[in-house]
Design a protein around this motif. Structure first.
Motif, short mmCIF file in Angstrom:
data_model
loop_
_atom_site.label_atom_id
_atom_site.label_comp_id
_atom_site.label_asym_id
_atom_site.label_seq_id
_atom_site.Cartn_x
_atom_site.Cartn_y
_atom_site.Cartn_z
N ARG A 58 3.68 -5.36 1.86
CA ARG A 58 3.73 -4.49 0.45
C ARG A 58 5.12 -4.23 -0.63
O ARG A 58 5.28 -3.49 -0.64
CB ARG A 58 2.70 -3.45 0.43
CG ARG A 58 1.80 -3.37 -0.94
CD ARG A 58 0.90 -2.09 -1.13
NE ARG A 58 -0.82 -2.64 0.30
CZ ARG A 58 -1.69 -2.45 0.16
NH1 ARG A 58 -1.31 -0.60 0.97
NH2 ARG A 58 -2.31 -2.96 0.78
N GLN A 66 1.67 -5.14 -7.37
CA GLN A 66 1.76 -5.34 -6.59
C GLN A 66 1.87 -6.34 -5.46
O GLN A 66 1.06 -7.90 -6.62
CB GLN A 66 0.61 -4.42 -6.08
CG GLN A 66 0.97 -3.80 -5.13
CD GLN A 66 0.06 -2.86 -4.61
OE1 GLN A 66 -1.41 -3.15 -3.91
NE2 GLN A 66 -0.21 -1.70 -3.76
N GLN A 68 2.06 -9.21 -1.82
CA GLN A 68 2.28 -8.99 -0.45
C GLN A 68 3.58 -10.67 0.34
O GLN A 68 2.70 -11.90 -0.43
CB GLN A 68 0.69 -9.07 -0.13
CG GLN A 68 0.52 -9.53 1.50
CD GLN A 68 -0.92 -9.22 2.02
OE1 GLN A 68 -1.16 -8.61 1.44
NE2 GLN A 68 -1.24 -9.72 2.75
N SER A 144 -6.67 -2.80 0.19
CA SER A 144 -6.15 -1.52 -0.81
C SER A 144 -6.52 -0.14 -0.26
O SER A 144 -7.65 0.28 0.30
CB SER A 144 -6.99 -1.76 -2.08
OG SER A 144 -6.82 -2.87 -2.73
#
Length: 144
Positions: A58, A66, A68, A144
């Motif tokens: 992450r 954010q 990934q 999340s």
């Protein structure tokens, strides 16, 4: 014609699969990777996890967004960047058709270079093809 025994066996298997499915979605497990840098290419590595057959990083960029990075075993599908053992992908639900933020790509390349030079001991991961077959809905984003 399906006999009563086979019907109820199938029903039991379906119920078991339905009971198992929610736990698969929520089973992101924290992972400590020895010598993993805290940041690459100016982006922070917020955490490392095992999730649905991959090592997942992450990340947070300098604007606070954010994203990934998925680390999978090298297989037939080429990642955004491949190492001798791994293929790295940006998980953005774009199916390879979504434009990549260049800074996110740069951090993925930095992670790939780090993996190649450090050769960390990662847990076993699936190939892209194995992961897609095991999780056909294709939603690989961490909860999340």
């Amino acid at each position: 014609m399906v006999g009563r025994r086979r019907f109820f066996q199938g029903l039991g298997a379906a119920a078991g699969a339905a009971a198992l499915a929610p736990s698969l979605v929520s089973q992101a497990q924290d992972l400590e990777i020895h010598r993993l840098p805290r940041s690459v290419a100016g982006h922070e590595i917020e955490g490392a996890f095992t999730y649905l057959g991959a090592v997942v990083l992450r990340m947070r960029d300098d604007s606070g967004q954010q994203y990934q990075i998925d680390i999978l075993a090298r297989g037939g599908a080429q990642g955004v960047r491949d190492t001798s053992h791994y293929s790295l992908f940006l998980a953005n639900r774009g199916n390879g058709n979504k434009a990549t933020d260049e800074t996110h790509g740069a951090s993925l390349i930095a992670i790939a270079d780090w993996l190649e030079s450090e050769q960390p001991n990662l847990p076993a991961v699936m190939t892209f093809e194995e992961r897609s077959a095991a999780h056909p809905n294709g939603n690989f984003l961490l909860p999340s």
